[in-house]
Design an enzyme around this catalytic site. Structure first.
Site, PDB file in Angstrom:
ATOM      1  N   ILE A 189      -4.168   4.621   0.909  1.00 50.98           N
ATOM      2  CA  ILE A 189      -4.716   4.965   2.227  1.00 50.98           C
ATOM      3  C   ILE A 189      -5.903   5.918   2.086  1.00 50.98           C
ATOM      4  O   ILE A 189      -6.885   5.834   2.817  1.00 50.98           O
ATOM      5  CB  ILE A 189      -3.626   5.625   3.100  1.00 50.98           C
ATOM      6  CG1 ILE A 189      -2.466   4.655   3.305  1.00 50.98           C
ATOM      7  CG2 ILE A 189      -4.186   6.077   4.435  1.00 50.98           C
ATOM      8  CD1 ILE A 189      -1.167   5.345   3.676  1.00 50.98           C
ATOM      9  N   TYR A 241       0.840  -1.198   0.000  1.00 52.53           N
ATOM     10  CA  TYR A 241       0.000   0.000   0.000  1.00 52.53           C
ATOM     11  C   TYR A 241       0.872   1.244   0.000  1.00 52.53           C
ATOM     12  O   TYR A 241       2.044   1.215   0.390  1.00 52.53           O
ATOM     13  CB  TYR A 241      -0.956   0.010   1.196  1.00 52.53           C
ATOM     14  CG  TYR A 241      -0.298   0.294   2.537  1.00 52.53           C
ATOM     15  CD1 TYR A 241       0.164  -0.737   3.335  1.00 52.53           C
ATOM     16  CD2 TYR A 241      -0.140   1.606   2.991  1.00 52.53           C
ATOM     17  CE1 TYR A 241       0.760  -0.487   4.563  1.00 52.53           C
ATOM     18  CE2 TYR A 241       0.450   1.867   4.217  1.00 52.53           C
ATOM     19  CZ  TYR A 241       0.902   0.814   5.001  1.00 52.53           C
ATOM     20  OH  TYR A 241       1.492   1.081   6.203  1.00 52.53           O
ATOM     21  N   CYS A 242       0.285   2.336  -0.455  1.00 57.16           N
ATOM     22  CA  CYS A 242       0.955   3.636  -0.430  1.00 57.16           C
ATOM     23  C   CYS A 242      -0.135   4.695  -0.226  1.00 57.16           C
ATOM     24  O   CYS A 242      -1.263   4.369   0.108  1.00 57.16           O
ATOM     25  CB  CYS A 242       1.760   3.866  -1.703  1.00 57.16           C
ATOM     26  SG  CYS A 242       0.787   3.818  -3.216  1.00 57.16           S
ATOM     27  N   THR A 243       0.202   5.953  -0.425  1.00 56.33           N
ATOM     28  CA  THR A 243      -0.742   7.029  -0.098  1.00 56.33           C
ATOM     29  C   THR A 243      -1.989   6.996  -0.973  1.00 56.33           C
ATOM     30  O   THR A 243      -3.110   7.011  -0.475  1.00 56.33           O
ATOM     31  CB  THR A 243      -0.053   8.399  -0.238  1.00 56.33           C
ATOM     32  OG1 THR A 243       1.153   8.371   0.524  1.00 56.33           O
ATOM     33  CG2 THR A 243      -0.950   9.512   0.268  1.00 56.33           C
TER      34      THR A 243
END
Ligand code: ZN
Ligand code: ZN
Length: 345
Positions: free
Chosen positions: A228, A199-201
């Site tokens: 996120i 996952y990342c932003t």
């Protein structure tokens, strides 16, 4: 026709933005798709967004577009229509609306052509970025992340992980995405048969990172759809338990939006719980670091007594001191030998 480069000072533009009375919506979006002439595409996009009084930072490359924008509320529908009509691939592209938003994130429109929208350092001609990991929605993420043989991997920078991350997420402690890709492969080398969720932003990094893991022989690779930002929105809308704790760091003037009330990091000066990122107020420093309210007062928003004292000097003297001194973008890094670190010990 609007000029492509603004000739008004930054301070003036910021002042104008702050004087606006209309509410703005902060939105981010990206799309990997082939753009033949990024320059032409950039000019057209700039013209349309400028007319709609959109601010923001937009990167365009042959591989696609990556944008963060601030849009006046009354122009939002027109903005979305214009964007959807710009290319067939952009029709219906997901717009991530910032959660905790005062609409003061940008005060100028910048659109730049770049070699890539996400610098990855991959030069392997065999690498196929279209073979990416399976997208997971918020509910699917919660289910899979709860399974014992699943590993959740954070693909953001160390200072982002520091203030907020998913429960039990693995940190890949690197300063750049470019270094992080091979590091992730090394760290997970004996886990090629396990479920890996990246996952990342906002999801853009994991499109590539998940493809890179698959390219390196990992079998069950997943990625959090929309990152996120989209996870939080969905989880809240659907009443799901929030598995992300703390703050989501964002690259605009706000430097982060709160997801839960937990404060999981500490002031880099005194060590008290704090997750407020700031840039050192001394123009000769600008270090990105975490500072609590009391330390912000004591040091006038600077990272050290040295910076505070320098910042109090007349502007001309500050300039003379800065001349000849190296002044890159500095980021406080736990793993590196920064002067701030020495004081904390
Ligand atoms: Zn402090
Ligand atoms: Zn400083």
């Amino acid at each position: 026709m609007p000029v492509l480069h603004n000739r008004i000072s930054n301070e003036e533009l910021k002042k104008r933005m702050l004087e606006e009375t209309e509410k703005r919506i902060t939105v981010s979006f990206y799309k990997y798709f082939h753009i033949n002439s990024p320059e032409t595409f950039r000019d057209e996009l700039y013209k349309q967004f400028y007319t709609l009084n959109v601010f923001g930072r937009i990167y365009i490359a042959n591989e696609g577009i990556n944008a963060q924008a601030s849009v006046p509320e009354s122009n939002f529908d027109a903005f979305r229509d214009a964007l959807y009509a710009m290319a067939p691939e952009l029709n219906g592209v997901r717009l991530n609306i910032a959660v905790d938003d005062d609409g003061r994130s940008f005060w100028v429109l910048r659109a730049k052509v770049r070699p890539k929208i996400v610098a990855d350092g991959i030069d392997d001609p065999e690498f196929d970025s279209s073979k990416m990991g399976t997208h997971l929605k918020a509910a699917e993420f919660n289910d899979l992340a709860a399974q014992p043989d699943t590993i959740v991997v954070d693909m953001r920078n160390h200072y982002e992980y520091e203030v907020g991350h998913f429960e039990n997420a693995l940190e890949v402690p690197s300063d750049t995405f470019r270094d992080q890709l091979p590091m992730a492969v090394d760290m997970l080398a004996d886990k090629k048969d396990q479920n890996i969720i990246m996952y990342c932003t906002g999801g853009i990094r994991c499109e590539k990172a998940s493809a890179y893991l698959l390219h390196n022989g990992f079998k069950n690779v997943f990625q959090l759809e929309g990152g996120i930002i989209e996870y939080t929105r969905k989880a809240k809308a659907e009443g799901l338990p929030l598995k992300f704790i703390g703050k989501n760091f964002v690259f605009d003037d706000r430097l982060g939006e709160r997801i839960t009330d937990d404060i999981i990091s500490n002031c880099h000066i005194c060590g008290k719980p704090s997750d407020t990122h700031t840039n050192c107020a001394n123009n000769g420093c600008h270090l990105l670091f975490i500072q609590c309210e009391e330390c912000a007062k004591e040091y006038d928003g600077c990272c050290s007594a040295e910076c505070r004292d320098e910042n109090r000097l007349p502007e001309e003297e500050q300039r003379a001191r800065r001349a000849g001194r190296e002044n890159g973008t500095m980021i406080f890094n736990k793993s590196k030998d920064h002067p701030l670190r020495k004081r904390i010990r």
